[in-house]
Design an enzyme around this catalytic site. Sequence first.
Site, PDB file in Angstrom:
ATOM      1  CE1 TYR A 122      -3.828   2.085   0.425  1.00 33.33           C
ATOM      2  CE2 TYR A 122      -2.319   3.558   1.930  1.00 33.33           C
ATOM      3  CZ  TYR A 122      -3.439   3.644   1.161  1.00 33.33           C
ATOM      4  OH  TYR A 122      -4.416   4.671   1.139  1.00 33.33           O
ATOM      5  CD1 TRP A 170      -1.307   7.517  -1.122  1.00 33.65           C
ATOM      6  CD2 TRP A 170      -1.487   9.310  -2.312  1.00 33.65           C
ATOM      7  NE1 TRP A 170      -2.737   8.077  -1.304  1.00 33.65           N
ATOM      8  CE2 TRP A 170      -2.802   9.312  -1.782  1.00 33.65           C
ATOM      9  CE3 TRP A 170      -1.131  10.390  -3.325  1.00 33.65           C
ATOM     10  CZ2 TRP A 170      -3.656  10.191  -2.072  1.00 33.65           C
ATOM     11  CZ3 TRP A 170      -2.267  11.422  -3.512  1.00 33.65           C
ATOM     12  CH2 TRP A 170      -3.615  11.203  -2.873  1.00 33.65           C
TER      13      TRP A 170
HETATM   14  N1  LIG Z   1      -1.103  18.557   1.550  1.00 32.05           N
HETATM   15  C1  LIG Z   1      -1.606  17.373   1.865  1.00 32.05           C
HETATM   16  N2  LIG Z   1      -2.773  17.172   1.271  1.00 32.05           N
HETATM   17  C2  LIG Z   1      -3.380  15.892   1.235  1.00 32.05           C
HETATM   18  C3  LIG Z   1      -2.481  14.707   1.913  1.00 32.05           C
HETATM   19  C4  LIG Z   1      -1.473  15.067   2.405  1.00 32.05           C
HETATM   20  O1  LIG Z   1      -0.578  14.294   2.960  1.00 32.05           O
HETATM   21  N3  LIG Z   1      -0.930  16.281   2.339  1.00 32.05           N
HETATM   22  N4  LIG Z   1      -3.043  13.415   1.643  1.00 32.05           N
HETATM   23  C5  LIG Z   1      -4.201  13.198   0.962  1.00 32.05           C
HETATM   24  C6  LIG Z   1      -4.885  11.922   1.590  1.00 32.05           C
HETATM   25  S1  LIG Z   1      -4.006  10.498   1.148  1.00 32.05           S
HETATM   26  C7  LIG Z   1      -6.163  11.984   1.979  1.00 32.05           C
HETATM   27  S2  LIG Z   1      -6.742  10.400   2.365  1.00 32.05           S
HETATM   28  C8  LIG Z   1      -6.880  13.048   2.334  1.00 32.05           C
HETATM   29  C9  LIG Z   1      -7.624  12.823   3.786  1.00 32.05           C
HETATM   30  O2  LIG Z   1      -8.480  14.023   3.904  1.00 32.05           O
HETATM   31  P1  LIG Z   1      -9.003  14.263   5.251  1.00 32.05           P
HETATM   32  O3  LIG Z   1      -9.394  13.081   5.770  1.00 32.05           O
HETATM   33  O4  LIG Z   1     -10.244  15.065   4.989  1.00 32.05           O
HETATM   34  O5  LIG Z   1      -7.677  15.090   5.927  1.00 32.05           O
HETATM   35  P2  LIG Z   1      -7.306  15.482   7.405  1.00 32.05           P
HETATM   36  O6  LIG Z   1      -6.332  16.514   7.203  1.00 32.05           O
HETATM   37  O7  LIG Z   1      -6.755  14.212   7.998  1.00 32.05           O
HETATM   38  O8  LIG Z   1      -8.377  15.812   8.213  1.00 32.05           O
HETATM   39  C10 LIG Z   1      -9.206  16.937   8.061  1.00 32.05           C
HETATM   40  C11 LIG Z   1      -9.604  17.740   9.223  1.00 32.05           C
HETATM   41  O9  LIG Z   1     -10.650  16.826  10.013  1.00 32.05           O
HETATM   42  C12 LIG Z   1     -10.681  17.386  11.344  1.00 32.05           C
HETATM   43  N5  LIG Z   1     -10.901  16.346  12.335  1.00 32.05           N
HETATM   44  C13 LIG Z   1     -10.212  15.314  12.814  1.00 32.05           C
HETATM   45  N6  LIG Z   1     -10.907  14.495  13.631  1.00 32.05           N
HETATM   46  C14 LIG Z   1     -12.044  14.972  13.481  1.00 32.05           C
HETATM   47  C15 LIG Z   1     -13.434  14.628  14.253  1.00 32.05           C
HETATM   48  O10 LIG Z   1     -13.365  13.638  14.953  1.00 32.05           O
HETATM   49  N7  LIG Z   1     -14.587  15.333  13.843  1.00 32.05           N
HETATM   50  C16 LIG Z   1     -14.397  16.380  12.706  1.00 32.05           C
HETATM   51  N8  LIG Z   1     -15.891  16.866  12.762  1.00 32.05           N
HETATM   52  N9  LIG Z   1     -13.297  16.683  12.334  1.00 32.05           N
HETATM   53  C17 LIG Z   1     -12.179  16.126  12.623  1.00 32.05           C
HETATM   54  C18 LIG Z   1      -9.140  17.941  11.597  1.00 32.05           C
HETATM   55  O11 LIG Z   1      -9.304  19.112  12.363  1.00 32.05           O
HETATM   56  C19 LIG Z   1      -8.670  17.755  10.215  1.00 32.05           C
HETATM   57  O12 LIG Z   1      -7.736  19.120   9.883  1.00 32.05           O
HETATM   58  O13 LIG Z   1      -5.939  13.966   2.406  1.00 32.05           O
HETATM   59  C20 LIG Z   1      -5.239  14.305   1.112  1.00 32.05           C
HETATM   60  N10 LIG Z   1      -4.556  15.500   0.727  1.00 32.05           N
HETATM   61  N1  LIG Z   2      -1.975   8.762  12.259  1.00 33.21           N
HETATM   62  C1  LIG Z   2      -2.489   8.773  10.828  1.00 33.21           C
HETATM   63  N2  LIG Z   2      -1.709   8.076   9.955  1.00 33.21           N
HETATM   64  C2  LIG Z   2      -2.274   8.097   8.878  1.00 33.21           C
HETATM   65  C3  LIG Z   2      -3.221   8.738   8.340  1.00 33.21           C
HETATM   66  C4  LIG Z   2      -4.123   9.839   9.210  1.00 33.21           C
HETATM   67  O1  LIG Z   2      -4.976  10.401   8.959  1.00 33.21           O
HETATM   68  N3  LIG Z   2      -3.579   9.463  10.408  1.00 33.21           N
HETATM   69  N4  LIG Z   2      -3.680   8.929   7.078  1.00 33.21           N
HETATM   70  C5  LIG Z   2      -3.512   7.672   6.309  1.00 33.21           C
HETATM   71  C6  LIG Z   2      -3.774   7.666   4.760  1.00 33.21           C
HETATM   72  S1  LIG Z   2      -5.284   8.685   4.471  1.00 33.21           S
HETATM   73  C7  LIG Z   2      -2.760   7.405   3.833  1.00 33.21           C
HETATM   74  S2  LIG Z   2      -3.133   7.556   2.189  1.00 33.21           S
HETATM   75  C8  LIG Z   2      -1.405   7.053   4.232  1.00 33.21           C
HETATM   76  C9  LIG Z   2      -0.210   7.488   3.351  1.00 33.21           C
HETATM   77  O2  LIG Z   2       0.697   6.721   3.471  1.00 33.21           O
HETATM   78  P1  LIG Z   2       1.826   6.236   2.163  1.00 33.21           P
HETATM   79  O3  LIG Z   2       1.242   6.386   0.951  1.00 33.21           O
HETATM   80  O4  LIG Z   2       2.633   4.965   2.499  1.00 33.21           O
HETATM   81  O5  LIG Z   2       2.910   7.301   2.301  1.00 33.21           O
HETATM   82  P2  LIG Z   2       3.951   8.049   1.501  1.00 33.21           P
HETATM   83  O6  LIG Z   2       4.834   8.965   2.260  1.00 33.21           O
HETATM   84  O7  LIG Z   2       2.952   9.000   0.232  1.00 33.21           O
HETATM   85  O8  LIG Z   2       4.640   7.124   0.687  1.00 33.21           O
HETATM   86  C10 LIG Z   2       5.176   6.561  -0.529  1.00 33.21           C
HETATM   87  C11 LIG Z   2       6.517   6.344  -0.652  1.00 33.21           C
HETATM   88  O9  LIG Z   2       6.700   5.817  -1.974  1.00 33.21           O
HETATM   89  C12 LIG Z   2       7.993   6.319  -2.539  1.00 33.21           C
HETATM   90  N5  LIG Z   2       7.943   6.466  -3.632  1.00 33.21           N
HETATM   91  C13 LIG Z   2       7.922   7.666  -4.558  1.00 33.21           C
HETATM   92  N6  LIG Z   2       8.196   7.447  -5.736  1.00 33.21           N
HETATM   93  C14 LIG Z   2       8.431   6.124  -6.047  1.00 33.21           C
HETATM   94  C15 LIG Z   2       8.768   5.277  -7.031  1.00 33.21           C
HETATM   95  O10 LIG Z   2       8.882   5.538  -8.324  1.00 33.21           O
HETATM   96  N7  LIG Z   2       9.201   3.812  -6.753  1.00 33.21           N
HETATM   97  C16 LIG Z   2       9.115   3.322  -5.479  1.00 33.21           C
HETATM   98  N8  LIG Z   2       9.736   2.262  -5.170  1.00 33.21           N
HETATM   99  N9  LIG Z   2       8.906   4.298  -4.339  1.00 33.21           N
HETATM  100  C17 LIG Z   2       8.435   5.457  -4.716  1.00 33.21           C
HETATM  101  C18 LIG Z   2       8.086   7.653  -1.442  1.00 33.21           C
HETATM  102  O11 LIG Z   2       9.675   7.868  -1.411  1.00 33.21           O
HETATM  103  C19 LIG Z   2       7.419   7.392  -0.384  1.00 33.21           C
HETATM  104  O12 LIG Z   2       8.201   6.611   0.877  1.00 33.21           O
HETATM  105  O13 LIG Z   2      -1.058   7.303   5.390  1.00 33.21           O
HETATM  106  C20 LIG Z   2      -2.009   6.910   6.440  1.00 33.21           C
HETATM  107  N10 LIG Z   2      -1.715   7.295   7.755  1.00 33.21           N
HETATM  108 MO   LIG Z   3      -5.188   8.603   2.139  1.00 30.69          MO
END
Ligand SMILES: Nc1nc2c(c(=O)[nH]1)N[C@H]1C(S)=C(S)[C@@H](COP(=O)(O)OP(=O)(O)OC[C@H]3O[C@@H](n4cnc5c(=O)[nH]c(N)nc54)[C@H](O)[C@@H]3O)O[C@H]1N2
Ligand SMILES: Nc1nc2c(c(=O)[nH]1)N[C@H]1C(S)=C(S)[C@@H](COP(=O)(O)OP(=O)(O)OC[C@H]3O[C@@H](n4cnc5c(=O)[nH]c(N)nc54)[C@H](O)[C@@H]3O)O[C@H]1N2
Ligand SMILES: [Mo]
Length: 771
Positions: free
Chosen positions: A112, A114
């Site tokens: 898993y 990105w």
């Molecule tokens: N810049 C940037 N953008 C991203 C990502 C990133 O790593 N960096 N990750 C991407 C990914 S993979 C995903 S899945 C999305 C996730 O998108 P979201 O899940 O919407 O993002 P979060 O920033 O985790 O949460 C948004 C807000 O929810 C609020 N929150 C937390 N807990 C609660 C709760 O219990 N109730 C309520 N009402 N609010 C709460 C927090 O204040 C938080 O800032 O974002 C994407 N966008």
């Molecule tokens: N506590 C907490 N934990 C969370 C979340 C949260 O809200 N709270 N959010 C969760 C969510 S929504 C998500 S989606 C996950 C995200 O978790 P990940 O998707 O695992 O996070 P990334 O840092 O994007 O990891 C991608 C990795 O791919 C590598 N990479 C980039 N390009 C290439 C390539 O071409 N080849 C190879 N082999 N590697 C490459 C990068 O260096 C990086 O280490 O985290 C989750 N974890």
């Molecule tokens: Mo995510």
Amino acid sequence: MSVPIPTSSHWGSYEVLVQQGRVVGVRPDPNDPAPSPIIENTPDAQHHPTRVACPTVRRRWLDNGPGADDRRGAPDDEYVELCWESVLDVLAGELERVRGDYGNAAIYGGSYGWGSAGRFHHCQSQLHRFLTTLGGYTGSRDTYSHAAVEVLFPHVVGARGAHDLLRRPVTWGAIAEHTDLIITFGGLRVSNTWTVSGGRAAHIAEPGMREAARRGVRVVSISPLRDDTMAEMKAEWLAASPGTDTAVLLALMHVLFTEGRADTEFLERYTVGADVLRRYVLGESDGVAKTPEWAGALSGLPAEALRDLARRAAAGRTLVNVGWSVQRARYGEQPLWAGMALAACLGQVGLPGGGFATGYGSMGNYGGGATPGGLPTLPQGINPIPTKIPVARVSDMLLHPGEPFDFNGRRQRYPDIRLVYWSGGNPFHHHQDLTRLSRAFGRPETVVVHETHWTATARHADIVLPATTTLERDDYAASQGDVRLRAMPRAVPPHAEARDEYDTFAALAGRLGAELAFTEGRTSAQWLAHLYEKWRRRWRQALPNFAEFWEAGGVDLPGRTEDETLLGAFRADPDSAPLQTPSGRIELYSATIDGFGYSDCPGHPTWLAPQERLGSQRSQTWPLLLVANQPSGRLHSQQDMGAHSRSQKVAERAPIRLHPDDAAVRGIGDGDVVRVANDRGSCLAGAVISDDVRPGVVQLSTGAWYDPSGAQAGEATCVHGNPNVLTADVGTSSLSQGCTGQHALVEVERYAGEPPPVRVFTPPRTTTASS
Ligand SMILES: Nc1nc2c(c(=O)[nH]1)N[C@H]1C(S)=C(S)[C@@H](COP(=O)(O)OP(=O)(O)OC[C@H]3O[C@@H](n4cnc5c(=O)[nH]c(N)nc54)[C@H](O)[C@@H]3O)O[C@H]1N2
Ligand SMILES: Nc1nc2c(c(=O)[nH]1)N[C@H]1C(S)=C(S)[C@@H](COP(=O)(O)OP(=O)(O)OC[C@H]3O[C@@H](n4cnc5c(=O)[nH]c(N)nc54)[C@H](O)[C@@H]3O)O[C@H]1N2
Ligand SMILES: [Mo]
């Protein structure tokens, strides 16, 4: 003189400025109305000392051979650089051994993560295709992002409805035109909309939100952080206690039911189970009326504010948005289901700009139209091994082979994994309770990781293969709902001995007698043209051929749709366009889910009190609720060493935001290094005092590179500020088993003494084979 070269990333399309084979700067794409500052991380990350330079094998694995090893991930571990040919021979032999001794199901290839943008070099697809040609692997299902959405909604609105909820919501334009009020749980966080998996030709959410505000759309943001909604939206902020959204939603329904404002005609025609839900809301079935006073005591919101909100919601066109963060917590199914139930009580599901949604402010493409025609895609083949785990149960799987677990009405058993293969993900970023994950990574006989950088995951591997970055290879990018397929020409030569994964897998497949099955006789350049042409032939209209496309730098995507209304056909005629649920209607009570008999996910939206919540028994020991949301400075853990990400650090560490009152009682000042702890672990972070945070809540975004170098000395489990040393490794419920990383109860104190340095941006100790 530097040369600008266009590129694409999950955080947008932009240009890198190249001088003598090095990226020296970046420039936003002039066609992007809202470029993201995350692009500024790229130059430092591209040439950082933590780039993996050579194929490398852990000394202990090399000396002792495959086997369980508790020392995987030890900060003082040593790695040996070998030549490509030797490492490929070793790895091919190991794959052969594991397949022969245990079968392909003993290989965990879920991988898993990105990775990076680019349709062909997408690393997870490459790995899956490779493992499939070898006879398959144990995989994973659903996402860390929104597993509860993926598993729950097929029961509530059917498979097609669930798909459309995530992929085909109404556009920001339709919201600006039709919506009076957005009630959004988790805000509408602009920084989250900077990213989309696969990247997008132009960012549309931020301008979309601005336009909606200009046209008078009102926003009520229910969230622990004021700045989860941008100032221009002039949102009303209801600072609910995290984890109490279901109570708030039930109370809003209570007002609608008791004041005769619920749309009973809609409920009768389009839903089943409204009577069950109504009895529960009124307290007839369990003796607890879900009044605004009841929800107020749990959420900290004034009862009158909830009453007023329910009345306003019923008075106009209202959109209920439940952000993904809200379901990334224990019992995460409930606020989703309750959100859909509220929208049904308002009678607005299937109307433009009204009803229910899950994803505005969570992802950059949500509300940006759909591309139902698909994109050029590398075929992964059909994995002959049927075993799949819910993605966030990885530690359980590695620690408890053969043991049973529940998932979506089925009882399954964890497979016995001997080899873990990861490419394009960082579980030591994304998973919960990293100490436990580290223990779990000690169990397999071999761990293989392909990486561009020495992440914590690479430092838990026995074999690390250096991968090129997107800037070092030709590819093209587009995402779901995108407007344009963009060429991503190679900008700089590969770093040291880094290789494209396609070439790595082709060479491995060659050693295992599967080369032709994997490559089909094509080079990567030929694959790029082949996948493009295959996609082009699907369209009746004239599209440029591959050479013309590459020369032009892109092509506008055909077949886009923007004018759909989510569940509009069902609303127009529920008999001719029923939902794919057992009843054909929206299931506010599901006999199927009820039949599973899960106490952690009953048959209708239900208030279940999570442990990681203010006011719980556990909060008497750990009194602050940590929100581990997405970082605004980067995507997850990627490019954490880049300029923009670094600019947010405080005293070298991840910033943690605290309310002034919570800081004052603890004697914590702005800029102090603090220790954030609970019974699972601890981390050091840099304090930022702000009243944009609700009292009782602290915010520490994810993604600081996990740095366990101070664990032995007792400094902290992570000296850099990774919140996943504090989160609990438990699923949302037996239904979806999703990630619950968003919340953790903690205590925060000033770090006494000289804080230890962050050491993770130095690569691990490496020697060459001869030394
Ligand atoms: N810049 C940037 N953008 C991203 C990502 C990133 O790593 N960096 N990750 C991407 C990914 S993979 C995903 S899945 C999305 C996730 O998108 P979201 O899940 O919407 O993002 P979060 O920033 O985790 O949460 C948004 C807000 O929810 C609020 N929150 C937390 N807990 C609660 C709760 O219990 N109730 C309520 N009402 N609010 C709460 C927090 O204040 C938080 O800032 O974002 C994407 N966008
Ligand atoms: N506590 C907490 N934990 C969370 C979340 C949260 O809200 N709270 N959010 C969760 C969510 S929504 C998500 S989606 C996950 C995200 O978790 P990940 O998707 O695992 O996070 P990334 O840092 O994007 O990891 C991608 C990795 O791919 C590598 N990479 C980039 N390009 C290439 C390539 O071409 N080849 C190879 N082999 N590697 C490459 C990068 O260096 C990086 O280490 O985290 C989750 N974890
Ligand atoms: Mo995510």
